[in-house]
Enzyme design. Structure first.
Site, PDB file in Angstrom:
ATOM      1  N   THR A 114       0.764  -1.291   0.044  1.00  0.00           N
ATOM      2  CA  THR A 114       0.201  -0.007   0.002  1.00  0.00           C
ATOM      3  C   THR A 114       0.906   1.255  -0.007  1.00  0.00           C
ATOM      4  OG1 THR A 114      -1.793  -1.125   1.044  1.00  0.00           O
ATOM      5  CG2 THR A 114      -1.518   1.149   1.485  1.00  0.00           C
ATOM      6  N   GLY A 169      -1.478  -1.475   6.877  1.00  0.00           N
ATOM      7  CA  GLY A 169      -1.393  -2.723   7.503  1.00  0.00           C
ATOM      8  C   GLY A 169      -2.749  -3.290   7.626  1.00  0.00           C
TER       9      GLY A 169
HETATM   10  N1  ASP Z   1      -4.464  -1.396   4.991  1.00  0.00           N
HETATM   11  C1  ASP Z   1      -4.698  -2.072   3.534  1.00  0.00           C
HETATM   12  C2  ASP Z   1      -6.093  -2.599   3.743  1.00  0.00           C
HETATM   13  O1  ASP Z   1      -6.165  -3.296   4.939  1.00  0.00           O
HETATM   14  C3  ASP Z   1      -3.555  -2.926   3.454  1.00  0.00           C
HETATM   15  C4  ASP Z   1      -2.217  -2.551   3.520  1.00  0.00           C
HETATM   16  O2  ASP Z   1      -1.820  -1.524   3.784  1.00  0.00           O
HETATM   17  O3  ASP Z   1      -1.407  -3.393   3.247  1.00  0.00           O
HETATM   18  O4  ASP Z   1      -6.868  -2.867   2.778  1.00  0.00           O
END
Ligand code: ASP
Length: 309
Positions: A171, A223
């Protein structure tokens, strides 16, 4: 002040080839330069975060735009959000499939619609009306992410947990403070590999994955989205910083929170999120010039944040 991240530290060096590691670092560093240059020319923090995220959305190394993860059905669906700390105007989109730069569509929602959050087909329709760049869904595909979906399905067939944290790094996010004293934040993602049932993570949710308020800070998170939503991580950090700033200025109106105060607040909220079972982190910048990051994931990650003064 400018900081950008390329996802939670869930990819360890050992899992990346040297070339991949170098390419990811170079891309983040280039995008950091792009945002910093906007600020150096007197541009706004909103322009800076959008420019950086657009660049990372086009880079197949990240889970955003091109290179985003696959849904369970084998499609790619993007989420993005952006917020202006000067006005607390915000825009977000979820489940777009043909918009090349979801962060720019989120900005259009903020500036050219009476709404904050658009989803799926409606967001696509708005994209058409706004004339933003479109591509076929297949344009976003990468072999690496296709393999990740196959591995996830194989694990699921073996009865193991499908949502391995290692499947969703990358992300992208950015926070900025401009020369006018305004902060802004933006986040863009494909979400989780194998997401289904219309699952939406924290990234497009104002207050969870993204928040900006000139009275507190700008935050972009990455996250395990479910936990960031439950804690309201981005808003919680901004609210605590706003209250800390009010507190220190009571006796001395010119006083500002210390670096240690800001770090402690960010760590505290990340710890709260982790205590519920989540993992991930945030980048934070304040109107007083602090820039901190707090990640509960691997400290030596290749995808950790970069910042510039
Ligand atoms: N926060 C993002 C989600 O849960 C994924 C990530 O940040 O890796 O969609």
């Amino acid at each position: 002040m400018f900081a950008t991240h390329g996802g939670a530290g869930v990819i360890e060096r050992d899992n990346l080839s040297e070339e991949q590691d170098a390419a990811i670092r170079a891309a983040l560093s280039h995008a950091l330069g792009t945002g910093s240059a906007v600020l150096a020319e007197g541009g706004t923090s909103i322009d800076a975060v959008e420019a950086t995220i657009r660049e990372l959305e086009d880079d197949p190394h990240f889970n955003a735009g091109r290179g985003a993860v696959f849904t369970y059905e084998g499609n790619i669906e993007h989420d993005a959000s952006i917020m202006d700390g000067a006005t607390r105007a915000a825009g977000a989109v979820t489940g777009t499939t043909t918009v090349r730069h979801p962060v720019s569509l989120a900005r259009r929602v903020m500036e050219n619609s009476p709404h904050v959050f658009l989803r799926g087909l409606g967001a696509e329709q708005f994209a058409t009306e706004q004339g933003v760049a479109r591509v076929e869904n297949s344009w976003f595909e990468t072999d690496f992410r296709r393999r990740a979906l196959e591995e996830m399905r194989a694990r699921e067939a073996e009865g193991q947990s499908a949502y391995d944290v290692d499947l969703k790094y990358g992300t992208v996010g950015a926070v900025a403070l401009d020369t006018h004293g305004n902060v802004a934040a933006a986040t863009s993602t494909g979400g989780l590999t194998g997401k289904r049932w219309g699952r939406i993570g924290d990234s497009p949710i104002i207050g969870a994955g993204t928040y900006a308020d000139n009275r507190g800070c700008a935050v972009s998170a990455t996250g395990a989205g479910e936990y960031f939503i439950r804690v309201g991580v981005a808003h919680e950090i901004c609210a605590q910083i706003r209250m800390a700033a009010q507190e220190v200025s009571v006796s001395d109106p010119a006083a500002i929170p210390s670096d240690a105060d800001i770090q402690q607040i960010a760590n505290g909220v990340i710890n709260e999120m982790a205590a519920l079972g989540g993992s991930g982190g945030v980048i934070v910048t304040t109107p007083w010039g602090h820039t901190v990051y707090s990640f509960d994931t691997v400290a030596d990650s290749s995808t950790k944040e970069l910042r510039s003064p």
